[in-house]
Scaffold this motif. Structure first.
Motif, PDB file in Angstrom:
ATOM      1  N   LYS A 312       0.818  -1.218   0.000  1.00 39.34           N
ATOM      2  CA  LYS A 312       0.000   0.000   0.000  1.00 39.34           C
ATOM      3  C   LYS A 312       0.854   1.273   0.000  1.00 39.34           C
ATOM      4  N   LYS A 313       2.179   1.089   0.066  1.00 43.10           N
ATOM      5  CA  LYS A 313       3.109   2.224   0.182  1.00 43.10           C
ATOM      6  C   LYS A 313       2.785   3.070   1.418  1.00 43.10           C
ATOM      7  N   GLN A 314       2.548   2.366   2.496  1.00 38.91           N
ATOM      8  CA  GLN A 314       2.205   3.001   3.761  1.00 38.91           C
ATOM      9  C   GLN A 314       3.423   2.995   4.697  1.00 38.91           C
ATOM     10  N   PRO A 315       3.964   4.150   5.057  1.00 38.93           N
ATOM     11  CA  PRO A 315       5.051   4.183   6.046  1.00 38.93           C
ATOM     12  C   PRO A 315       4.591   3.552   7.359  1.00 38.93           C
ATOM     13  N   PHE A 316       5.517   2.902   8.047  1.00 35.88           N
ATOM     14  CA  PHE A 316       5.188   2.270   9.326  1.00 35.88           C
ATOM     15  C   PHE A 316       6.456   2.091  10.143  1.00 35.88           C
ATOM     16  N   ILE A 317       6.258   1.594  11.349  1.00 35.91           N
ATOM     17  CA  ILE A 317       7.375   1.340  12.270  1.00 35.91           C
ATOM     18  C   ILE A 317       7.446  -0.142  12.572  1.00 35.91           C
ATOM     19  N   TRP A 318       8.651  -0.691  12.455  1.00 37.06           N
ATOM     20  CA  TRP A 318       8.909  -2.080  12.878  1.00 37.06           C
ATOM     21  C   TRP A 318       9.559  -1.987  14.255  1.00 37.06           C
ATOM     22  N   ASN A 319       8.849  -2.431  15.267  1.00 39.07           N
ATOM     23  CA  ASN A 319       9.294  -2.257  16.650  1.00 39.07           C
ATOM     24  C   ASN A 319       9.748  -3.591  17.239  1.00 39.07           C
ATOM     25  N   ALA A 320      11.073  -3.752  17.315  1.00 37.40           N
ATOM     26  CA  ALA A 320      11.669  -4.943  17.925  1.00 37.40           C
ATOM     27  C   ALA A 320      13.069  -4.560  18.393  1.00 37.40           C
ATOM     28  N   THR A 321      13.741  -5.463  19.091  1.00 35.44           N
ATOM     29  CA  THR A 321      15.078  -5.128  19.578  1.00 35.44           C
ATOM     30  C   THR A 321      16.078  -5.011  18.431  1.00 35.44           C
ATOM     31  N   SER A 322      15.990  -5.886  17.428  1.00 38.11           N
ATOM     32  CA  SER A 322      16.821  -5.796  16.208  1.00 38.11           C
ATOM     33  C   SER A 322      18.288  -5.581  16.544  1.00 38.11           C
ATOM     34  N   LEU A 323      18.844  -6.423  17.395  1.00 34.30           N
ATOM     35  CA  LEU A 323      20.166  -6.165  17.968  1.00 34.30           C
ATOM     36  C   LEU A 323      21.328  -6.513  17.057  1.00 34.30           C
ATOM     37  N   THR A 324      21.128  -7.442  16.123  1.00 39.06           N
ATOM     38  CA  THR A 324      22.269  -7.885  15.315  1.00 39.06           C
ATOM     39  C   THR A 324      22.143  -7.408  13.871  1.00 39.06           C
ATOM     40  N   ARG A 325      23.290  -7.287  13.235  1.00 39.20           N
ATOM     41  CA  ARG A 325      23.361  -6.807  11.864  1.00 39.20           C
ATOM     42  C   ARG A 325      22.656  -7.770  10.910  1.00 39.20           C
ATOM     43  N   ASP A 326      22.827  -9.062  11.117  1.00 37.08           N
ATOM     44  CA  ASP A 326      22.193 -10.044  10.245  1.00 37.08           C
ATOM     45  C   ASP A 326      20.673  -9.947  10.321  1.00 37.08           C
ATOM     46  N   LEU A 327      20.154  -9.821  11.537  1.00 36.59           N
ATOM     47  CA  LEU A 327      18.709  -9.730  11.718  1.00 36.59           C
ATOM     48  C   LEU A 327      18.164  -8.458  11.073  1.00 36.59           C
ATOM     49  N   ARG A 328      18.837  -7.330  11.298  1.00 35.56           N
ATOM     50  CA  ARG A 328      18.393  -6.082  10.669  1.00 35.56           C
ATOM     51  C   ARG A 328      18.466  -6.192   9.147  1.00 35.56           C
ATOM     52  N   GLY A 329      19.517  -6.837   8.664  1.00 38.66           N
ATOM     53  CA  GLY A 329      19.699  -6.959   7.227  1.00 38.66           C
ATOM     54  C   GLY A 329      18.543  -7.669   6.547  1.00 38.66           C
ATOM     55  N   ARG A 330      18.011  -8.705   7.197  1.00 37.74           N
ATOM     56  CA  ARG A 330      16.879  -9.431   6.609  1.00 37.74           C
ATOM     57  C   ARG A 330      15.646  -8.540   6.522  1.00 37.74           C
ATOM     58  N   ARG A 331      15.429  -7.761   7.571  1.00 35.97           N
ATOM     59  CA  ARG A 331      14.265  -6.858   7.566  1.00 35.97           C
ATOM     60  C   ARG A 331      14.442  -5.754   6.510  1.00 35.97           C
ATOM     61  N   ILE A 332      15.624  -5.155   6.477  1.00 37.99           N
ATOM     62  CA  ILE A 332      15.881  -4.062   5.551  1.00 37.99           C
ATOM     63  C   ILE A 332      15.763  -4.537   4.110  1.00 37.99           C
ATOM     64  N   SER A 333      16.261  -5.735   3.836  1.00 39.63           N
ATOM     65  CA  SER A 333      16.156  -6.305   2.490  1.00 39.63           C
ATOM     66  C   SER A 333      14.697  -6.410   2.065  1.00 39.63           C
ATOM     67  N   LEU A 334      13.836  -6.842   2.970  1.00 36.92           N
ATOM     68  CA  LEU A 334      12.405  -6.938   2.677  1.00 36.92           C
ATOM     69  C   LEU A 334      11.829  -5.565   2.365  1.00 36.92           C
TER      70      LEU A 334
END
Length: 393
Positions: A312-334
């Motif tokens: 929908k091209k709707q800005p939003f917030i992903w709220n989690a600890t996201s402590l490691t680079r690998d974990l953030r990378g998977r989310r950012i890639s999506l």
């Protein structure tokens, strides 16, 4: 102004200074580093590359080489403190990674592990957390440790220029960090070894510094046409740093990052009360799952909801600890696959405030769990997303 507690003050008092630039080993034994340094005496190294012997002997030789370097002596006091502390701890990761492999001592990934160990010690024992000054000091030291072996190897790598620009960008967050400081530490690391290739590796470090200078990132973070271009280049796309790349993003997704009780929910409610939020904690409650349950179903549901908003091209917030680079990378890639601009917001507070907030939570996180999470923490760096904010709460 850096707030210096007693443990940090003792360490900083050991930094060599004029007129003799001597290293006071007795004083080091009275600091919070004493156990680590003493343990290094029991960690062996491959004699083909380390004729000086154990890790402690090497570390002292590196510190000695550093203290004799004119480049070190001419640094501002704070940077002398940071690079000397990095020299003391540059091989601390070998305490956890060293093993015998086919009759030879090896220490795989010791730089990354060493940075984690250093961060844990500086955060917990030295109080280097919760203020922008503490963050910058701590992460400058950790970045130096994490990449201390890069200058001797990067020239032969196909993506060497990209890697140097990516590392240099960490100076946007860890304010004192630079490739110039990194090369100074790396040169001292080479000089602190007894090995047949010392001069060859020393030349490699100098050539690395020349390469960084040509790239415009030896003393700074490099020059980019825009934040979008920086993200495109540092993520490996076939663009040039000064190229005005067309920005095809439609809006921003905010990826939260931080330890429990760092203040993420409060920050969101204060700054973006009307923005849709995907919270793993809230989803867990909605799905009647306990924190110790397998998180996979919660993550899958969160990703499906994220895709719905992204379509929908709707800005939003992903709220989690996201402590490691690998974990953030998977989310950012999506998020970036759907052409969203990603902004990482990393929150940090001092230990006492965090403990007070945690005790006031409806679901208190055990202190031992937070300690384990602290050790795994990798604060986000500017090359990970289009925008990265470090905020103290």
């Amino acid at each position: 102004m850096l707030n210096v507690n007693s443990a940090l003050k003792k360490i900083l008092n050991t930094v060599p200074s004029a007129p003799d630039w001597a290293i006071d080993r007795a004083a080091l034994e009275e600091t919070a580093l004493s156990v680590m340094l003493s343990s290094m005496k029991n960690v062996q190294q491959n004699p083909a590359f380390h004729g000086e012997g154990d890790v402690f002997s090497h570390t002292m030789a590196v510190c000695g080489a550093l203290s004799q370097a004119e480049e070190f002596r001419s640094l501002p006091e704070r940077q002398r403190q940071e690079v000397f502390l990095a020299a003391l701890l540059h091989d601390v990761g070998k305490l956890r990674t060293t093993r015998l492999d086919n009759g030879e001592w090896v220490s795989p990934r010791h730089s990354k592990v060493g940075a984690q160990m250093a961060r844990d010690l500086l955060w917990r024992e030295c109080g280097l957390c919760g203020t922008p000054e503490a963050q910058a000091f701590r992460e400058t030291v950790c970045s130096l440790i994490s990449y201390h072996s890069v200058p001797v190897h990067v020239l032969g790598q196909e993506d060497g220029a990209l890697r140097l620009m990516r590392i240099a960008s960490e100076g946007l967050a860890a304010g004192d960090f630079s490739l110039e400081l990194l090369c100074l530490l790396s040169e001292s690391d080479v000089r602190g070894r007894i090995a047949p290739d010392t001069e060859e590796l020393s030349m490699q470090v100098r050539l690395c510094a020349l390469m960084a200078e040509e790239l415009g990132c030896l003393k700074g973070v490099g020059n980019y046409a825009s934040a979008y271009t920086r993200r495109a280049y540092l993520s490996g796309r076939n663009v040039l740093p000064d190229q005005a790349v067309y920005d095809d993003t439609w809006g921003e997704v905010i990826l939260m990052c931080g330890l429990p009780a760092a203040g993420k929910d409060t920050w969101i409610s204060t700054h973006y009360p009307d923005l849709p939020m995907i919270s793993l904690d809230y989803l867990r409650k909605e799905m009647h799952m306990r924190p110790e349950d397998n998180p996979a179903p919660v993550v899958r549901e969160a990703e499906e909801r994220a895709k719905e908003l992204l379509r929908k091209k709707q800005p939003f917030i992903w709220n989690a600890t996201s402590l490691t680079r690998d974990l953030r990378g998977r989310r950012i890639s999506l998020f970036e696959r759907y052409h969203a601009a990603v902004r990482i917001v990393y929150l940090e507070t001092d230990r006492e405030t965090q403990r007070q907030r945690n005790r006031g939570r409806a679901a208190t996180v055990p202190e031992a769990v937070i300690e384990r999470m602290l050790f795994s923490l990798e604060p986000p760096m500017p090359w990970e997303a289009q925008e990265v904010d470090w905020i103290c709460t």
